[in-house]
Design an enzyme around this catalytic site. Structure first.
Site, PDB file in Angstrom:
ATOM      1  N   ARG A 199       1.100  -1.226  -0.024  1.00  0.00           N
ATOM      2  CA  ARG A 199       0.003  -0.114   0.014  1.00  0.00           C
ATOM      3  C   ARG A 199       0.841   1.216   0.031  1.00  0.00           C
ATOM      4  O   ARG A 199       1.705   1.445   1.033  1.00  0.00           O
ATOM      5  CB  ARG A 199      -0.818  -0.063   1.198  1.00  0.00           C
TER       6      ARG A 199
ATOM      7  N   HIS B 124      -2.517  10.979   0.569  1.00  0.00           N
ATOM      8  CA  HIS B 124      -1.992  10.776   1.804  1.00  0.00           C
ATOM      9  C   HIS B 124      -1.379  12.055   2.333  1.00  0.00           C
ATOM     10  O   HIS B 124      -0.075  12.124   2.638  1.00  0.00           O
ATOM     11  CB  HIS B 124      -1.008   9.743   1.839  1.00  0.00           C
TER      12      HIS B 124
ATOM     13  N   GLU C 201      -7.175   8.712   6.269  1.00  0.00           N
ATOM     14  CA  GLU C 201      -7.338   9.499   7.335  1.00  0.00           C
ATOM     15  C   GLU C 201      -8.110  10.828   6.863  1.00  0.00           C
ATOM     16  O   GLU C 201      -7.446  11.818   7.466  1.00  0.00           O
ATOM     17  CB  GLU C 201      -6.116   9.432   8.239  1.00  0.00           C
TER      18      GLU C 201
ATOM     19  N   ASN D 116      -7.268   2.226   9.921  1.00  0.00           N
ATOM     20  CA  ASN D 116      -6.290   2.343  10.299  1.00  0.00           C
ATOM     21  C   ASN D 116      -6.280   2.291  11.940  1.00  0.00           C
ATOM     22  O   ASN D 116      -7.096   3.061  12.428  1.00  0.00           O
ATOM     23  CB  ASN D 116      -5.259   3.558   9.836  1.00  0.00           C
TER      24      ASN D 116
ATOM     25  N   TYR E 266      -4.404   1.910  15.845  1.00  0.00           N
ATOM     26  CA  TYR E 266      -3.239   1.747  16.555  1.00  0.00           C
ATOM     27  C   TYR E 266      -3.510   1.413  18.114  1.00  0.00           C
ATOM     28  O   TYR E 266      -2.560   0.924  18.850  1.00  0.00           O
ATOM     29  CB  TYR E 266      -2.057   3.022  16.132  1.00  0.00           C
TER      30      TYR E 266
ATOM     31  N   GLU F 193      -3.628   0.045   8.111  1.00  0.00           N
ATOM     32  CA  GLU F 193      -2.475   0.298   9.081  1.00  0.00           C
ATOM     33  C   GLU F 193      -2.468  -0.320  10.221  1.00  0.00           C
ATOM     34  O   GLU F 193      -3.536   0.050  10.821  1.00  0.00           O
ATOM     35  CB  GLU F 193      -2.278   1.722   9.048  1.00  0.00           C
TER      36      GLU F 193
HETATM   37  O1  IFM Z   1       2.710   7.676   9.836  1.00  0.00           O
HETATM   38  C1  IFM Z   1       1.308   7.588  10.032  1.00  0.00           C
HETATM   39  C2  IFM Z   1       0.489   7.514   8.732  1.00  0.00           C
HETATM   40  O2  IFM Z   1       1.005   8.462   7.762  1.00  0.00           O
HETATM   41  C3  IFM Z   1      -1.010   7.791   8.827  1.00  0.00           C
HETATM   42  N1  IFM Z   1      -1.455   7.002   9.902  1.00  0.00           N
HETATM   43  C4  IFM Z   1      -0.728   6.893  11.427  1.00  0.00           C
HETATM   44  C5  IFM Z   1       0.868   6.573  11.095  1.00  0.00           C
HETATM   45  C6  IFM Z   1       1.589   6.598  12.369  1.00  0.00           C
HETATM   46  O3  IFM Z   1       1.315   7.871  12.865  1.00  0.00           O
END
Ligand code: IFM
Length: 439
Positions: A76, A120, A165, A291, A293, A344
């Protein structure tokens, strides 16, 4: 315990143009808002810029060989709008377009599926000079850019993501001012939320008008917003936070209207919506990228941070893999979603290069393992997850943090541009090969 994934599960890794390409002003590329922002003193940790970054523009062949050696099934990446259209619209920069053409051909030559993201975050500065995403004309320019890319690459690239995002674009860039272009204005931020959604809808229409066989989607950053206990006060605060932020994109995309809470949160900053916009936004999609985290935890007083007993990454994000399963189940129950890709997921930790030249990044490896298992659980629960992209293939330019945060499964030495596969990368390669995660 062994967790086996379906044979068609797409294991990949992700990057973004500004974070890895470098070559910021080469071969006719135009300036982006991130070039302008990172060149402005005081905006980025240590004064770092993406001028060179991982020098991927010059080293992409080697990077594709690295991906092949890892056994990635998909990659990606994003295309830089000002590299192909230096002014945002108008004359095409053919060397820029040729770069992506060569990248795609190199990927396909080694059977790696390209997953292309059109935006992006690196808007052409020329469009920012006309008001950027606040100005609706940028939406039409975006749809034209999408069409240009599909005409050139749509015969080989099957997966097309409009935005990465949009919430971060709108709020980090225009409300909190930590990202380019650095605005701190809620009225602008909320208008940009809407304009990004309109641009998404227009681009989906433009892409499908050229080739109706392509897979088209959008990528949202979604973290579960969870109560610290079952107490009704904690639950109410977490729920309000979810509705204020997460529904802003999910509702218009998948239900065709804004949630009442989003109107309430925007208040007098509610954007101008034109006739037909909501239908334009709610195009049927082929996939949704998530995405993810971490999560955000709330009690009656507000956010709980740090969460006692929890581990944190270098970004200050709590490690809580089970929250990903809960999140996937929640959105799957509340919306009629297309297939999902985890586009992500990953972790920044301080890596040490050992005396043997190896990088034993046990915490990143464990982070990935725990998240893979939770994705597997969610799939068993009935969520249609088709693939997973680790963030990131390479250590890279982490926006306002510059090069101080390392997310890669491959280390980049920014002095020499040497790449070293970390333990997590070697482990990921074995997971891909076996299609199983061992606990
Ligand atoms: O690095 C970023 C990415 O560009 C977009 N999503 C979160 C990642 C980590 O912060």
């Amino acid at each position: 315990m062994t967790y086996e994934f379906p044979p068609s599960f797409l294991w990949g890794a992700a990057t973004a143009a500004y974070q890895i390409e470098g070559a910021w002003n080469e071969d006719g590329k135009g300036e982006s808002i991130w070039d302008r922002f990172s060149h402005t003193p005081g905006k980025i940790t240590d004064g770092d810029t993406g001028d060179i970054a991982c020098d991927h523009y010059h080293r992409f062949q080697d990077d594709v060989s690295l991906m092949r050696s890892l056994g990635l099934k998909a990659y990606r990446f994003s295309t830089s709008w000002p590299r192909v259209l230096p002014g945002g619209r108008g004359p095409v920069n053919l060397p820029g377009l040729d770069f992506y053409d060569r990248l795609v051909d190199s990927l396909l030559a080694v059977n790696i599926e390209p997953f292309l993201t059109l935006y992006h975050w690196d808007l052409p500065q020329a469009l920012q000079d006309e008001g950027g995403w606040e100005n609706r004309t940028t939406c039409y320019a975006f749809a034209d850019y999408a069409a240009l890319m599909v005409k050139r690459l749509g015969d080989r690239v099957k997966y097309w993501t409009t935005f990465n995002e949009p919430g971060v674009v709108a709020f980090d860039g225009n409300l909190y001012g930590q990202h380019a272009p650095g605005n701190k204005d809620p009225k602008i931020a909320y208008q940009i939320v809407h304009n990004l959604l309109v641009a998404h809808g227009l681009a989906v229409q433009a892409i499908r008008a050229i080739n109706s066989n392509l897979q088209v989607g959008i990528v949202l950053d979604i973290w579960n917003q969870e109560p610290a206990s079952d107490a009704p006060e904690d639950v109410a605060v977490a729920e309000q936070a979810w509705q204020n932020y997460q529904t802003i994109f999910l509702h218009p995309l998948f239900r065709g209207h804004y949630h009442a809470a989003a109107y309430a949160a925007a208040g007098e900053n509610m954007p101008k919506i034109q006739d037909g916009d909501l239908a334009r936004i709610a195009q049927k999609l082929d996939y949704l990228g998530i995405n993810n985290y971490s999560r955000i935890l709330y009690n009656a007083q507000g956010q709980v941070a740090p969460v006692p007993g929890s581990e944190y990454t270098e970004m200050g994000w709590e490690v809580c893999a089970p929250a990903l399963r809960r999140l996937l189940n929640r959105i799957n129950q509340e919306y009629r979603l297309p297939p999902i890709y985890i586009t992500e997921n990953g972790a920044a930790f301080k890596d040490e290069v050992g005396p043997n030249g190896k990088i034993h990044d046990a915490r990143r490896l464990d982070y990935l393992k725990q998240h893979f298992i939770q994705v597997h659980h969610a799939m068993q629960d009935g969520v249609d997850v088709r693939g997973y992209f680790v963030w990131s293939l390479l250590d890279n330019f982490e926006w306002a943090h510059g090069f101080s945060k390392r997310f890669g499964i491959v280390r980049v030495d920014y002095e020499t541009q040497e790449r070293i596969v970390k333990d997590s990368g070697e482990w990921y390669s074995r997971v891909i090969k076996s299609n199983c995660v061992e606990e």
